[in-house]
Design an enzyme around this catalytic site. Structure first.
Site, short mmCIF file in Angstrom:
data_model
loop_
_atom_site.label_atom_id
_atom_site.label_comp_id
_atom_site.label_asym_id
_atom_site.label_seq_id
_atom_site.Cartn_x
_atom_site.Cartn_y
_atom_site.Cartn_z
N ASN A 97 -4.91 0.06 4.87
CA ASN A 97 -3.95 0.61 3.92
C ASN A 97 -3.72 -0.29 2.70
OD1 ASN A 97 -1.31 2.10 3.08
ND2 ASN A 97 -0.66 -0.02 3.48
N SER A 149 -7.58 7.58 -2.12
CA SER A 149 -6.64 8.12 -3.10
C SER A 149 -7.21 9.42 -3.66
CB SER A 149 -6.47 7.12 -4.25
OG SER A 149 -5.72 7.70 -5.31
N TYR A 162 -10.01 1.10 -10.26
CA TYR A 162 -9.32 1.77 -9.14
C TYR A 162 -10.08 3.03 -8.73
CZ TYR A 162 -5.49 3.54 -6.27
OH TYR A 162 -4.73 4.00 -5.21
N1 LIG Z 1 1.70 5.29 -3.99
C1 LIG Z 1 0.77 6.15 -4.38
O1 LIG Z 1 1.02 7.03 -5.21
C2 LIG Z 1 -0.63 6.06 -3.82
C3 LIG Z 1 -1.49 7.12 -4.10
C4 LIG Z 1 -2.77 7.11 -3.58
C5 LIG Z 1 -3.18 6.04 -2.79
N2 LIG Z 1 -2.32 5.02 -2.53
C6 LIG Z 1 -2.83 3.94 -1.66
O2 LIG Z 1 -1.93 3.75 -0.59
C7 LIG Z 1 -2.00 2.39 -0.14
C8 LIG Z 1 -0.58 1.85 0.00
O3 LIG Z 1 0.05 1.96 -1.26
P1 LIG Z 1 1.64 1.95 -1.42
O4 LIG Z 1 2.02 3.09 -2.27
O5 LIG Z 1 2.30 1.75 -0.13
O6 LIG Z 1 1.78 0.64 -2.34
P2 LIG Z 1 2.59 -0.74 -2.11
O7 LIG Z 1 4.01 -0.43 -1.81
O8 LIG Z 1 2.28 -1.59 -3.29
O9 LIG Z 1 1.87 -1.31 -0.85
C9 LIG Z 1 0.61 -1.92 -0.94
C10 LIG Z 1 0.50 -2.87 0.22
O10 LIG Z 1 -0.74 -3.59 0.13
C11 LIG Z 1 -0.45 -4.96 0.30
N3 LIG Z 1 -1.44 -5.81 -0.34
C12 LIG Z 1 -1.88 -5.74 -1.61
N4 LIG Z 1 -2.77 -6.71 -1.83
C13 LIG Z 1 -2.87 -7.41 -0.67
C14 LIG Z 1 -3.62 -8.53 -0.28
N5 LIG Z 1 -4.46 -9.17 -1.13
N6 LIG Z 1 -3.48 -9.00 0.97
C15 LIG Z 1 -2.62 -8.40 1.82
N7 LIG Z 1 -1.88 -7.32 1.52
C16 LIG Z 1 -2.01 -6.85 0.27
C17 LIG Z 1 0.91 -5.14 -0.32
O11 LIG Z 1 1.48 -6.34 0.13
P3 LIG Z 1 2.61 -7.12 -0.75
O12 LIG Z 1 3.88 -6.40 -0.41
O13 LIG Z 1 2.49 -8.50 -0.22
O14 LIG Z 1 2.20 -6.98 -2.18
C18 LIG Z 1 1.63 -3.90 0.18
O15 LIG Z 1 2.11 -4.09 1.49
C19 LIG Z 1 -2.87 1.64 -1.15
O16 LIG Z 1 -4.17 1.50 -0.63
C20 LIG Z 1 -2.92 2.60 -2.35
O17 LIG Z 1 -4.13 2.48 -3.08
C21 LIG Z 1 -1.06 4.99 -3.03
#
Ligand SMILES: NC(=O)c1ccc[n+]([C@@H]2O[C@H](COP(=O)([O-])OP(=O)(O)OC[C@H]3O[C@@H](n4cnc5c(N)ncnc54)[C@H](OP(=O)(O)O)[C@@H]3O)[C@@H](O)[C@H]2O)c1
Length: 264
Positions: A97, A149, A162
């Site tokens: 994730n 995504s 991305y």
């Molecule tokens: N939100 C959307 O609209 C959306 C849409 C499509 C896909 N997604 C995908 O869904 C997934 C989760 O996104 P989210 O919305 O929950 O975003 P988020 O709140 O920013 O969560 C992303 C997570 O990834 C972790 N992360 C990032 N870089 C990392 C690293 N180098 N090592 C370890 N952990 C790391 C972050 O940890 P930290 O808290 O330490 O930064 C956070 O826990 C992602 O893969 C994203 O591409 C999101």
């Protein structure tokens, strides 16, 4: 959230990026359904807060294992898997994730730096982590869910790194589904649409007009909620999906099927 009769009682579930955002909510849901879970993140304070919330919902009061790890580091990923196996002795589900987004128009002076970083975190890390957990998932006949995504299906202007990285995640799942299926391991992908998680959109750096455009272009007239994605993760990771392998499922209200998209 409704998960019917699905249970993860005493299954071991590892969701990367589980100290915040969707990964945290996924972990909370697995814990509620009886799983032994892991809080993995980079910030100890955030991890500790998440762990105490997760422990509170576990029917058997399991305390989650906490592992500080940067998914961009091979050594950290090895340490993560070693820690999970040392603590729990098995692994049943991996959800890749953790992910990053960096807007990078083609004239951005940092274009290639951002491109490489997104490939490293969004594509390379899930591949390496999948390789590390394969022997363990073979023993449990477990499965992997990769979070891609909608932008892996329809490109997003100004986000070539991305878009390419999330497109590649779909093919990572397909390749692994074919390779690992005969070993008893299923691999699937979820393609979330625009999900209401402000922390994510703040990191991306675009303004509120983007969320408004996505909502306007969506056949269901709304953006996604984190629980929409959590529900699909729970289903795909469960035995209810035991014949589902190699798919990429959009959870986006149908927006990636529209011709007009967002008009952004
Ligand atoms: N939100 C959307 O609209 C959306 C849409 C499509 C896909 N997604 C995908 O869904 C997934 C989760 O996104 P989210 O919305 O929950 O975003 P988020 O709140 O920013 O969560 C992303 C997570 O990834 C972790 N992360 C990032 N870089 C990392 C690293 N180098 N090592 C370890 N952990 C790391 C972050 O940890 P930290 O808290 O330490 O930064 C956070 O826990 C992602 O893969 C994203 O591409 C999101």
């Amino acid at each position: 959230m409704s998960t019917g009769n699905i249970s993860f009682a005493d299954k071991v579930v590892l969701v990367t990026g589980s100290s915040s955002g969707m990964g945290y909510q996924m972990t909370l849901a697995f814990a509620k359904l009886g799983a032994k879970v892991v809080i993995q993140g980079r910030d100890s304070n955030k991890m500790a807060a998440a762990a105490s919330q997760v422990a509170a919902v576990s029917p058997k009061h399991y305390t989650p294992l906490q592992v500080k790890a940067d998914v961009g580091s091979d050594a950290d990923l090895q340490h993560l898997v070693d820690s999970v196996i040392r603590e729990y002795g098995q692994l049943d589900v991996l959800v890749n994730n953790a992910g990053i987004i960096a807007m990078s128009p083609i004239d951005d002076p940092d274009l290639m730096k951002k491109f490489d970083e997104q490939i490293k975190i969004n594509v390379r890390a899930p591949v390496f982590l999948s390789s590390l957990v394969t022997p363990h998932l073979m023993r449990t006949r477990g499965n992997i869910v990769n979070i891609s995504s909608g932008i892996g299906m329809r490109a997003f202007p100004g986000a070539i790194g991305y878009s390419v990285s999330k497109w590649a995640v779909i093919m990572v799942s397909e390749a692994l589904a074919l390779e690992l299926g005969p070993k008893g391991i299923r691999v699937n992908t979820i393609n979330p649409g625009f999900i209401e998680n402000q922390a994510w959109h703040d990191k991306a750096g675009y303004g509120p007009e983007v969320g408004i455009a996505f909502k306007k272009g969506n056949p269901l007239g709304r953006n996604g909620r984190i629980e929409d994605i959590v529900n699909m993760v729970i289903f795909l990771a469960s035995d209810a999906a035991s014949y589902v392998n190699g798919v990429a499922i959009p959870v986006d209200g149908g927006i990636t099927k529209t011709i007009q998209g967002t008009n952004l």
